[in-house]
Write a protein that holds these residues in place. Sequence first.
Motif, PDB file in Angstrom:
ATOM      1  N   LEU A   1       0.847  -1.188   0.000  1.00  0.00           N
ATOM      2  CA  LEU A   1       0.000   0.000   0.000  1.00  0.00           C
ATOM      3  C   LEU A   1       0.884   1.239   0.000  1.00  0.00           C
ATOM      4  CD1 LEU A   1      -2.826  -0.672   2.643  1.00  0.00           C
ATOM      5  CD2 LEU A   1      -3.026  -0.716   0.157  1.00  0.00           C
ATOM      6  N   VAL A   2       0.484   2.234  -0.760  1.00  0.00           N
ATOM      7  CA  VAL A   2       1.171   3.524  -0.726  1.00  0.00           C
ATOM      8  C   VAL A   2       0.394   4.413   0.240  1.00  0.00           C
ATOM      9  CG1 VAL A   2       1.953   5.517  -2.038  1.00  0.00           C
ATOM     10  CG2 VAL A   2       1.962   3.242  -3.088  1.00  0.00           C
ATOM     11  N   ILE A   3       1.052   4.828   1.315  1.00  0.00           N
ATOM     12  CA  ILE A   3       0.388   5.616   2.353  1.00  0.00           C
ATOM     13  C   ILE A   3       1.010   7.004   2.391  1.00  0.00           C
ATOM     14  CG2 ILE A   3      -0.212   5.748   4.796  1.00  0.00           C
ATOM     15  CD1 ILE A   3      -0.133   2.750   4.950  1.00  0.00           C
ATOM     16  N   GLU A   4       0.167   8.007   2.185  1.00  0.00           N
ATOM     17  CA  GLU A   4       0.629   9.391   2.146  1.00  0.00           C
ATOM     18  C   GLU A   4       0.771   9.961   3.555  1.00  0.00           C
ATOM     19  OE1 GLU A   4      -1.464  10.874  -1.915  1.00  0.00           O
ATOM     20  OE2 GLU A   4      -2.571   9.504  -0.629  1.00  0.00           O
ATOM     21  N   GLY A   5       1.648  10.942   3.682  1.00  0.00           N
ATOM     22  CA  GLY A   5       2.039  11.446   4.995  1.00  0.00           C
ATOM     23  C   GLY A   5       0.920  12.044   5.816  1.00  0.00           C
ATOM     24  N   ASP A   6      -0.102  12.604   5.160  1.00  0.00           N
ATOM     25  CA  ASP A   6      -1.182  13.259   5.904  1.00  0.00           C
ATOM     26  C   ASP A   6      -2.365  12.341   6.177  1.00  0.00           C
ATOM     27  OD1 ASP A   6      -2.107  12.999   3.337  1.00  0.00           O
ATOM     28  OD2 ASP A   6      -2.663  15.108   3.071  1.00  0.00           O
ATOM     29  N   THR A   7      -2.185  11.042   5.945  1.00  0.00           N
ATOM     30  CA  THR A   7      -3.267  10.090   6.175  1.00  0.00           C
ATOM     31  C   THR A   7      -3.532   9.958   7.669  1.00  0.00           C
ATOM     32  OG1 THR A   7      -2.573   8.845   4.206  1.00  0.00           O
ATOM     33  CG2 THR A   7      -4.088   7.744   5.728  1.00  0.00           C
ATOM     34  N   GLU A   8      -4.793  10.098   8.048  1.00  0.00           N
ATOM     35  CA  GLU A   8      -5.168  10.004   9.462  1.00  0.00           C
ATOM     36  C   GLU A   8      -4.850   8.611   9.992  1.00  0.00           C
ATOM     37  OE1 GLU A   8      -9.061  10.758  12.368  1.00  0.00           O
ATOM     38  OE2 GLU A   8      -9.184  11.152  10.212  1.00  0.00           O
ATOM     39  N   GLY A   9      -4.236   8.558  11.166  1.00  0.00           N
ATOM     40  CA  GLY A   9      -3.856   7.282  11.763  1.00  0.00           C
ATOM     41  C   GLY A   9      -2.430   6.871  11.470  1.00  0.00           C
ATOM     42  N   PHE A  10      -1.742   7.648  10.602  1.00  0.00           N
ATOM     43  CA  PHE A  10      -0.342   7.393  10.271  1.00  0.00           C
ATOM     44  C   PHE A  10       0.508   8.390  11.049  1.00  0.00           C
ATOM     45  CE2 PHE A  10       3.022   8.070   6.678  1.00  0.00           C
ATOM     46  CZ  PHE A  10       3.984   7.420   7.435  1.00  0.00           C
ATOM     47  N   THR A  11       1.321   7.892  11.977  1.00  0.00           N
ATOM     48  CA  THR A  11       2.185   8.761  12.765  1.00  0.00           C
ATOM     49  C   THR A  11       3.617   8.238  12.755  1.00  0.00           C
ATOM     50  OG1 THR A  11       1.675   7.547  14.807  1.00  0.00           O
ATOM     51  CG2 THR A  11       0.335   9.495  14.325  1.00  0.00           C
TER      52      THR A  11
ATOM     53  N   ALA B   1      13.534   5.991  11.292  1.00  0.00           N
ATOM     54  CA  ALA B   1      12.459   6.172  12.270  1.00  0.00           C
ATOM     55  C   ALA B   1      11.548   4.960  12.371  1.00  0.00           C
ATOM     56  CB  ALA B   1      11.630   7.407  11.908  1.00  0.00           C
ATOM     57  N   GLU B   2      10.687   5.033  13.379  1.00  0.00           N
ATOM     58  CA  GLU B   2       9.590   4.089  13.536  1.00  0.00           C
ATOM     59  C   GLU B   2       8.338   4.710  12.925  1.00  0.00           C
ATOM     60  OE1 GLU B   2      10.782   2.248  17.889  1.00  0.00           O
ATOM     61  OE2 GLU B   2       9.874   4.250  17.777  1.00  0.00           O
ATOM     62  N   LEU B   3       7.493   3.889  12.311  1.00  0.00           N
ATOM     63  CA  LEU B   3       6.229   4.348  11.748  1.00  0.00           C
ATOM     64  C   LEU B   3       5.094   3.567  12.407  1.00  0.00           C
ATOM     65  CD1 LEU B   3       7.116   4.449   7.923  1.00  0.00           C
ATOM     66  CD2 LEU B   3       7.466   6.241   9.631  1.00  0.00           C
ATOM     67  N   TYR B   4       4.009   4.276  12.722  1.00  0.00           N
ATOM     68  CA  TYR B   4       2.867   3.642  13.389  1.00  0.00           C
ATOM     69  C   TYR B   4       1.597   3.834  12.562  1.00  0.00           C
ATOM     70  CZ  TYR B   4       5.919   3.599  17.498  1.00  0.00           C
ATOM     71  OH  TYR B   4       6.961   3.389  18.360  1.00  0.00           O
ATOM     72  N   PHE B   5       0.781   2.788  12.535  1.00  0.00           N
ATOM     73  CA  PHE B   5      -0.496   2.842  11.826  1.00  0.00           C
ATOM     74  C   PHE B   5      -1.583   2.355  12.784  1.00  0.00           C
ATOM     75  CE2 PHE B   5       2.970   1.903   8.925  1.00  0.00           C
ATOM     76  CZ  PHE B   5       2.864   2.962   8.031  1.00  0.00           C
ATOM     77  N   GLU B   6      -2.487   3.267  13.136  1.00  0.00           N
ATOM     78  CA  GLU B   6      -3.546   2.939  14.076  1.00  0.00           C
ATOM     79  C   GLU B   6      -4.899   3.274  13.451  1.00  0.00           C
ATOM     80  OE1 GLU B   6      -4.832   3.753  18.723  1.00  0.00           O
ATOM     81  OE2 GLU B   6      -3.043   4.697  17.885  1.00  0.00           O
ATOM     82  N   ASP B   7      -5.631   2.231  13.058  1.00  0.00           N
ATOM     83  CA  ASP B   7      -6.900   2.413  12.341  1.00  0.00           C
ATOM     84  C   ASP B   7      -6.732   3.426  11.215  1.00  0.00           C
ATOM     85  OD1 ASP B   7      -8.217   0.585  13.982  1.00  0.00           O
ATOM     86  OD2 ASP B   7      -8.783   2.117  15.430  1.00  0.00           O
ATOM     87  N   CYS B   8      -5.643   3.262  10.481  1.00  0.00           N
ATOM     88  CA  CYS B   8      -5.279   4.165   9.393  1.00  0.00           C
ATOM     89  C   CYS B   8      -6.082   3.797   8.148  1.00  0.00           C
ATOM     90  CB  CYS B   8      -3.775   4.036   9.138  1.00  0.00           C
ATOM     91  SG  CYS B   8      -3.115   5.101   7.877  1.00  0.00           S
TER      92      CYS B   8
END
Length: 381
Positions: A185-195, A211-218
């Motif tokens: 999946l291509v996930i853009e930086g401003d996607t809600e749930g992506f921190t 870095a570490e990347l987190y996806f919470e109900d993204c």
Amino acid sequence: MARYRFETTEHELFRKSLRKFLTDEAVPHYEQWEKDKLIPQSFWLKLGEMGFLCPQVDGEYGGLNLDFSFGVIIGEEMERVGAGLTGVGLHNDIVVPYLESYGTPEQKKRWLPGCVTGEYITAVAMTEPGTGSDLANIKTTAIRDGDYYIVNGQKTFITNGIHTNLAVVAVKTNPQERHKGVSLLVIEGDTEGFTKGRKLDKVGMHSQDTAELYFEDCRVPVANLLGEEGKGFTYLMEKLQQERLVVALSAQIASEDMFELTKQYIQERTAFGAKIASFQNTQFKMAEMATKMELGRTFLESLIEEHMAGKDVVTKVSMAKYWITETAREISAECMQLHGGYGYMEEYKIARRYRDIPVMSIYAGTNEIMKVIIAKNLGLS
């Protein structure tokens, strides 16, 4: 003077232009970037302005329609400045090719122009806290919910992780499957749930943001699926050949740079009333290193040519990645030793090189995995 058989006048002019750009825009600032532990985004935009980002991209999307040989030149010149610039090579030669190969026309139109200008800084997110080389065992899930995937999970050791605003993320769209359950999946930086988590504090490569990347109900649109669902593992394996070739190239350049630094030092430094370069032990060490570098250079050149010709060089690339990175690690230790006490001082570039080198035998598949691949392809398992 051309370094490769495939180099033309166009390649030489490209290299000359890039080297001047880096001399002006990178070299004077590099030590500060190391202290800041970050390369500024403004540098990426300057690279884009000069045409040094993704030159292989089709002109329709703002690229220069150049082949991988120009990527080789960019990779070499970046590494000469410092290993902290490796994120540029990852963007150019590793992540963006996923978009070029597997993206739809709409996806390419949406993302590639920004990759060329530096407005998008890409990353590929595979590794997880509990999963490294065993990519089929990733735990990050993407469960379909209408026109969206709901992504949950965590990634770590992500190169360009702090700056990235366009990440190719390996996920499990079918958690019950191993290899066939992986998608991209291509996930853009401003996607809600992506921190983004903390900027990781590494032994070396300080200016390269990891870095570490987190996806919470993204919630990621299904339109951001790269290629076909369930084929992510295959896509990853197809692109690892070029990634490992790029790592081997970086290790080769690092070795050559360390050798030249040391050659200059031993010709200037005296001990017991004589130049260090005049001692037989020093000469033998330098002769050994020069021989190993020549072997690596010759092997790399043939590999680059075969790779550009579309040949399957998985076994050879695995050999090159393993052997050249191990050689670089040996050379870093020898060169530091020949610098004596000064080699342990941060003001000498060899100290930074010594710290930067070891990770090359770890990322893009550990050297142990390279040996597994070589043994398998030799018919031994």
